[in-house]
Design an enzyme around this catalytic site. Structure first.
Site, mmCIF file in Angstrom:
data_model
loop_
_atom_site.group_PDB
_atom_site.id
_atom_site.type_symbol
_atom_site.label_atom_id
_atom_site.label_comp_id
_atom_site.label_asym_id
_atom_site.label_seq_id
_atom_site.Cartn_x
_atom_site.Cartn_y
_atom_site.Cartn_z
ATOM 1 N N ASN A 49 57.565 -50.558 -68.450
ATOM 2 C CA ASN A 49 57.868 -49.242 -67.776
ATOM 3 C C ASN A 49 57.637 -49.356 -66.278
ATOM 4 O OD1 ASN A 49 55.014 -49.167 -66.935
ATOM 5 N ND2 ASN A 49 54.693 -49.480 -69.118
ATOM 6 N N ASP A 99 53.777 -48.814 -75.744
ATOM 7 C CA ASP A 99 53.123 -48.363 -77.013
ATOM 8 C C ASP A 99 53.878 -49.139 -78.236
ATOM 9 O OD1 ASP A 99 51.315 -46.437 -76.109
ATOM 10 O OD2 ASP A 99 52.970 -45.255 -75.814
ATOM 11 N N LYS A 140 67.829 -66.437 -76.435
ATOM 12 C CA LYS A 140 68.820 -65.156 -75.886
ATOM 13 C C LYS A 140 69.564 -64.871 -77.086
ATOM 14 C CE LYS A 140 71.658 -63.352 -72.495
ATOM 15 N NZ LYS A 140 72.908 -63.773 -72.355
ATOM 16 N N LYS A 196 39.948 -40.983 -78.463
ATOM 17 C CA LYS A 196 39.607 -42.337 -78.166
ATOM 18 C C LYS A 196 38.345 -42.526 -77.420
ATOM 19 C CE LYS A 196 44.662 -43.127 -77.030
ATOM 20 N NZ LYS A 196 45.612 -44.034 -76.538
ATOM 21 N N LYS A 252 43.432 -36.968 -75.964
ATOM 22 C CA LYS A 252 43.093 -38.489 -75.654
ATOM 23 C C LYS A 252 41.564 -38.826 -75.300
ATOM 24 C CE LYS A 252 47.666 -39.795 -74.715
ATOM 25 N NZ LYS A 252 48.584 -39.951 -73.557
ATOM 26 N N PHE A 258 43.277 -43.198 -68.748
ATOM 27 C CA PHE A 258 44.235 -42.376 -68.099
ATOM 28 C C PHE A 258 45.125 -41.874 -69.056
ATOM 29 C CE2 PHE A 258 44.593 -43.157 -63.250
ATOM 30 C CZ PHE A 258 43.353 -43.765 -63.126
HETATM 31 O O1 PMT Z 1 50.949 -48.264 -61.546
HETATM 32 P P1 PMT Z 1 51.307 -47.275 -60.568
HETATM 33 O O2 PMT Z 1 52.685 -47.163 -60.637
HETATM 34 O O3 PMT Z 1 50.142 -46.995 -59.540
HETATM 35 O O4 PMT Z 1 51.206 -45.728 -61.570
HETATM 36 C C1 PMT Z 1 49.965 -45.243 -62.032
HETATM 37 C C2 PMT Z 1 49.919 -44.937 -63.450
HETATM 38 C C3 PMT Z 1 50.993 -43.584 -63.457
HETATM 39 C C4 PMT Z 1 50.487 -46.026 -64.229
HETATM 40 C C5 PMT Z 1 48.519 -44.386 -64.211
HETATM 41 O O5 PMT Z 1 48.053 -43.594 -63.179
HETATM 42 C C6 PMT Z 1 48.520 -43.946 -65.406
HETATM 43 O O6 PMT Z 1 48.594 -42.935 -65.670
HETATM 44 N N1 PMT Z 1 48.141 -44.915 -66.432
HETATM 45 C C7 PMT Z 1 47.975 -44.873 -67.809
HETATM 46 C C8 PMT Z 1 49.758 -44.673 -68.279
HETATM 47 C C9 PMT Z 1 49.651 -44.666 -69.600
HETATM 48 O O7 PMT Z 1 49.943 -45.578 -70.417
HETATM 49 O O8 PMT Z 1 49.287 -43.437 -70.060
HETATM 50 P P2 PMT Z 1 49.417 -43.141 -71.749
HETATM 51 O O9 PMT Z 1 49.050 -41.558 -71.952
HETATM 52 O O10 PMT Z 1 50.325 -43.801 -72.742
HETATM 53 O O11 PMT Z 1 47.999 -43.895 -72.347
HETATM 54 C C10 PMT Z 1 46.729 -43.369 -72.550
HETATM 55 C C11 PMT Z 1 45.733 -44.555 -72.211
HETATM 56 O O12 PMT Z 1 45.742 -45.325 -73.291
HETATM 57 C C12 PMT Z 1 45.829 -45.262 -71.050
HETATM 58 O O13 PMT Z 1 44.450 -45.400 -70.336
HETATM 59 C C13 PMT Z 1 46.249 -46.560 -71.498
HETATM 60 O O14 PMT Z 1 45.805 -47.806 -70.552
HETATM 61 C C14 PMT Z 1 45.667 -46.455 -72.879
HETATM 62 N N2 PMT Z 1 46.403 -47.371 -73.697
HETATM 63 C C15 PMT Z 1 47.852 -46.981 -74.050
HETATM 64 C C16 PMT Z 1 48.512 -47.592 -75.069
HETATM 65 C C17 PMT Z 1 48.044 -48.929 -75.658
HETATM 66 N N3 PMT Z 1 48.769 -49.483 -76.467
HETATM 67 N N4 PMT Z 1 46.560 -49.114 -75.401
HETATM 68 C C18 PMT Z 1 45.988 -48.527 -74.322
HETATM 69 O O15 PMT Z 1 45.009 -48.952 -74.063
#
Ligand code: PMT
Length: 402
Positions: free
Chosen positions: A208, A277, A287, A339, A335, A321
């Site tokens: 991403n 995810d 490849k 979580k 979340k 986040f």
């Molecule tokens: O890196 P930058 O370009 O500065 O951009 C910052 C950002 C937008 C990436 C950052 O501010 C942000 O929002 N990060 C979380 C992005 C994200 O994956 O969001 P989510 O809603 O999909 O995930 C929710 C939370 O679960 C996040 O804390 C993520 O780290 C965590 N997660 C998600 C999936 C997974 N398999 N394991 C996780 O721990």
């Protein structure tokens, strides 16, 4: 606090007079330095009248004495912040490569404090690989950049290149001038940043647009506030933040392993990483050949690191986040609950110039109490400061309730 304000030759130089005034309104004492080409656009007298001080326009003054020969050293020593606005492509190149051939560039080399650069130039010049490389060098050196804004430029082009609004620059300088509190001393802060890359085959992957800037800003700010920081980073093009030893990982499962390894010693966990995810289990090590046929990929979920930490957190403070394109607060709240977080930082990533990749962000802090705290658009370092302000409040509340 004292600011040395460097003004370079560009159409935007007239806005620097407004910047000088805005800085003074915020309590700074301003020493204006105009390059030779800046004086083609604006008169030194304007700055002298606004700042009430002599304006420096040349490396050597008419006076034949030692004081005039080393004035750039005096200016470098007497000022706390060097702000350059507009910073032209030429001055960015000179700063990046240590070329010191006038008052501003010699002062820069002798200066050891905070440097804030607000570039302004034609879009093609801003996008030129040479300028991009110089910007990267200056950022890696720890200097702060206020990105130019999009708009119609003096040359008629439309795109990025316009000097940021002087009031915004002054606010940015003022926000960073507040002394950093040492309120995270004794804490071990584990931060994740950047994207993960999930291989599809030997050469392709799913990922991403995360640049890591948000997580790295948090790491630098937490270290500045006295915490021992452990940064677990996905693949990004950023230098290791000051004071934050960095563990580099690639996939979600590598990130999970690094987080679990350091969970025990951590007291605060902040998950700013954009973890993929889904991944392709048993991705081939070769490849895959292109065929005419349509290709479908079967993907499996990656480990949800945040959810797992939520089940093991005990009295640790957990901040997640949420990157959303709609229903921002509702999704963040979901979340927070599922979580087991203490706070979720919600980003509306559909907004231009914030969230992924950008130097700025705009977030809502969603708390367990049901409270939501909007943090208006600012540099990611400033956003990091607001997030950690809230973290220290939650930490204090948690400690007193024990
Ligand atoms: O890196 P930058 O370009 O500065 O951009 C910052 C950002 C937008 C990436 C950052 O501010 C942000 O929002 N990060 C979380 C992005 C994200 O994956 O969001 P989510 O809603 O999909 O995930 C929710 C939370 O679960 C996040 O804390 C993520 O780290 C965590 N997660 C998600 C999936 C997974 N398999 N394991 C996780 O721990």
């Amino acid at each position: 606090m004292n600011v040395a304000l460097g003004v370079c030759g560009g159409v935007a130089a007239y806005k620097s007079a407004e910047l000088a005034r805005a800085l003074m309104e915020r309590g700074f004492s301003v020493q204006a330095i105009l390059t030779a080409s800046a004086t083609e656009f604006v008169r030194p007298l304007t700055f002298a009248a606004l700042t009430g001080r002599k304006v420096i326009t040349a490396l050597f003054s008419a006076e034949d004495n030692l004081a005039s020969a080393i004035e750039h050293i005096r200016v470098a020593r007497e000022n706390d912040i060097l702000v350059v606005a507009p910073a032209t492509a030429d001055v960015l190149a000179k700063f990046a490569h240590g070329i010191a051939d006038d008052f501003l560039t010699t002062t820069y080399l002798a200066f050891t404090g905070r440097v804030v650069l607000a570039p302004a130039m034609n879009t093609e010049m801003w996008n030129h690989p040479a300028t991009r490389e110089n910007v990267r060098i200056l950022r890696d050196r720890g200097h702060e950049l206020i990105e130019p804004e999009d708009g119609i430029l003096a040359c008629g082009a439309i795109g990025p290149g316009r000097l940021a609004d002087p009031v915004r620059i002054a606010d940015f300088v003022a926000a960073g001038a507040i002394p950093t509190p040492r309120d995270l001393e004794g804490e071990v802060v584990l931060i994740t940043a950047g994207p993960t890359q999930e291989p599809i085959d030997a050469v392709r992957y799913i990922s991403n647009r995360s640049s890591g800037k948000m997580g790295y800003a948090l790491a630098e700010e937490a270290a500045a506030r006295g915490a021992r920081v452990i940064l677990v980073s996905g693949p990004v093009h950023l230098a290791e933040p000051r004071g934050a030893p960095t563990i580099r990982v690639r996939t979600a499962s590598e990130m999970r392993a690094a987080v679990m390894e350091h969970l025990e010693e951590s007291s605060i966990i902040i998950k700013a990483a954009a973890v993929a995810d889904y991944h392709r289990s048993n991705a081939p090590r070769t490849k895959e050949k292109k065929t005419a046929a349509r290709l479908s990929l079967e993907l499996d979920p990656t480990p949800d690191i945040l959810a797992e930490v939520g089940t093991k957190k005990n009295d640790r403070l957990l901040v997640g986040f949420a990157a959303e394109t709609d229903h921002l607060v509702e999704e963040a709240r979901r979340k927070l609950e599922t979580k087991n977080c203490d706070m979720v930082v919600a980003n509306l990533v559909s907004r231009e110039g914030a969230g992924f990749e950008s130097d700025e962000n705009e977030v809502v802090l969603v708390l367990r109490t049901g409270e939501t705290i909007p943090v208006k658009r600012a540099a990611k370092r400033v956003i990091a400061r607001r997030i950690l302000d809230q973290v220290t409040k939650l930490r204090l509340a948690l400690n007193t309730s024990r």
